[in-house]
Design an enzyme around this catalytic site. Sequence first.
Site, PDB file in Angstrom:
ATOM      1  N   HIS A   1      41.169  28.489  45.692  1.00  0.00           N
ATOM      2  CA  HIS A   1      40.140  29.117  44.854  1.00  0.00           C
ATOM      3  C   HIS A   1      40.307  28.698  43.398  1.00  0.00           C
ATOM      4  O   HIS A   1      39.320  28.412  42.693  1.00  0.00           O
ATOM      5  CB  HIS A   1      40.249  30.638  45.004  1.00  0.00           C
ATOM      6  CG  HIS A   1      39.381  31.418  44.080  1.00  0.00           C
ATOM      7  ND1 HIS A   1      39.860  32.005  42.928  1.00  0.00           N
ATOM      8  CD2 HIS A   1      38.056  31.697  44.123  1.00  0.00           C
ATOM      9  CE1 HIS A   1      38.867  32.623  42.312  1.00  0.00           C
ATOM     10  NE2 HIS A   1      37.768  32.454  43.010  1.00  0.00           N
TER      11      HIS A   1
ATOM     12  N   GLU B   1      38.987  25.245  42.934  1.00  0.00           N
ATOM     13  CA  GLU B   1      37.515  25.261  42.890  1.00  0.00           C
ATOM     14  C   GLU B   1      37.022  25.536  41.465  1.00  0.00           C
ATOM     15  O   GLU B   1      36.125  24.869  40.961  1.00  0.00           O
ATOM     16  CB  GLU B   1      36.986  26.319  43.846  1.00  0.00           C
ATOM     17  CG  GLU B   1      35.489  26.586  43.745  1.00  0.00           C
ATOM     18  CD  GLU B   1      35.149  28.063  43.817  1.00  0.00           C
ATOM     19  OE1 GLU B   1      34.406  28.543  42.934  1.00  0.00           O
ATOM     20  OE2 GLU B   1      35.621  28.741  44.746  1.00  0.00           O
ATOM     21  N   HIS B   2      37.623  26.537  40.812  1.00  0.00           N
ATOM     22  CA  HIS B   2      37.249  26.875  39.434  1.00  0.00           C
ATOM     23  C   HIS B   2      37.486  25.698  38.491  1.00  0.00           C
ATOM     24  O   HIS B   2      36.625  25.347  37.674  1.00  0.00           O
ATOM     25  CB  HIS B   2      38.079  28.075  38.949  1.00  0.00           C
ATOM     26  CG  HIS B   2      37.478  29.400  39.290  1.00  0.00           C
ATOM     27  ND1 HIS B   2      37.183  30.352  38.345  1.00  0.00           N
ATOM     28  CD2 HIS B   2      37.113  29.941  40.472  1.00  0.00           C
ATOM     29  CE1 HIS B   2      36.668  31.411  38.933  1.00  0.00           C
ATOM     30  NE2 HIS B   2      36.628  31.192  40.228  1.00  0.00           N
TER      31      HIS B   2
ATOM     32  N   GLU C   1      39.129  38.601  37.822  1.00  0.00           N
ATOM     33  CA  GLU C   1      38.341  38.577  39.057  1.00  0.00           C
ATOM     34  C   GLU C   1      39.097  39.276  40.185  1.00  0.00           C
ATOM     35  O   GLU C   1      38.519  40.058  40.953  1.00  0.00           O
ATOM     36  CB  GLU C   1      38.038  37.129  39.441  1.00  0.00           C
ATOM     37  CG  GLU C   1      37.149  36.973  40.655  1.00  0.00           C
ATOM     38  CD  GLU C   1      36.862  35.517  40.984  1.00  0.00           C
ATOM     39  OE1 GLU C   1      36.597  35.230  42.168  1.00  0.00           O
ATOM     40  OE2 GLU C   1      36.899  34.670  40.067  1.00  0.00           O
TER      41      GLU C   1
END
Length: 430
Positions: free
Chosen positions: A67, A70-71, A142
């Site tokens: 993840h 991905e960012h 997040e």
Amino acid sequence: MKKIVYDQLEETLYTETLDNGLTVTLLPKNEFHKTYALFTTNYGSIDNTFVPLGKEEMVTVPDGIAHFLEHKLFEKEDGDVFQKFGKLGASANAFTSFTRTSYLFSSTEKVKENLMTLIDFVQDPYFTEETVNKEKGIIAQEIQMYDDEPDWRLFFGLLSNLYPKHPLHIDIAGTVDSIMDITADDLYESYHTFYHPSNMNLFVVGKLDPEKMMQEIRDNQKKKQFSKPEYIVRYFPEETVEDIKAYDSISLSVNRPKSIIGVKGVKIPPTGREGLAYKTKMSVLLSLLFGPTSKNYLELYDSGLIDDSFSYDFTMERSFHFLDVGSDTKEPEKFSKTIKDLLLTAKDSHELNEEHLSLIKKKMIGQHLQSLNSLEYIANQYSQELFGEATLFDMVPIIESIQLEDIKEVAAEFMMEEHISIFTILPKGE
């Protein structure tokens, strides 16, 4: 380029595996003004223990790295890729799941420019320790946001019960502590292992010329150099039925209790077309037992044991499969016991009859055909690699072929008491 025609649906797929291993699939739908592209790597949050490209020893990277990666891919030395897509009139995004990471755009103009932007930014990583450390605070926020989301906590509470050793039970974004350990070197190592073209697929659907677009993609890839494809060795801990935790609960600031019951699949499911058929049969079974056309659902709803939050699902991906049924409920113990009893007696349920099955199959086919009007749905479903050459365009004949005995067979095989777990969220103070 291979051409696959689905006469029943009047659809034609064009697919090719390029010299570097990248699988490209194009689906012209020229009645649409929009084009949607999805660039996917077969790499998700559960892939945190593996043998890096060019090495022999297994490594374990911090949770949440897929993840995080991905960012970070959107940030380049010359700026943010989102701004580039914006100037080209496209809407871009990305997402990470348990087993894959996808990057996408949709646009009604400058499709070639947007497609090349998508391919180029994903294939050009840029990480520094400074930018990595900057991102940690953003992702930590997040993670904390999801920690305060009761339905998210309910779902991962169930996964922790069913998969206490498998990385499936770990939040896709990782933990605040785990992401603090991520370095630029970790990102590069994971990137070069999992973002090789041979581990990726590109799907484009909408208004397009397949011959012209495929040539543009070939030309783009020929300009780039990649290492030779290597088989990726991933590791997942072995689990037994004894590892399943039958029950657990937590207390949060919720108005009503929440309860979810899950059944873990322990036998290795089939792959290819048989795998898609198996997944469909399980979905049909759940619809028969708990769908709005079932007497079970009406009794549960009329008794006040469930409300509009009630849901059920069957999830099947590489290295895991399970079903879950959950709801907000005023009586969590009664809810979980009732659902458990319905699952354990599923093969003999009064809901499993020819008339009901026919109704569910017609409804499922109708919903499926309607969903084929969504470019996003088509791309997201097609990019899952679990079923080999079988695709969502094979769904109608698969649904039509399902018999009542098939449903009873999967119910008898799957519903075992020792495979069941319950997780409950109670209001604080109770």
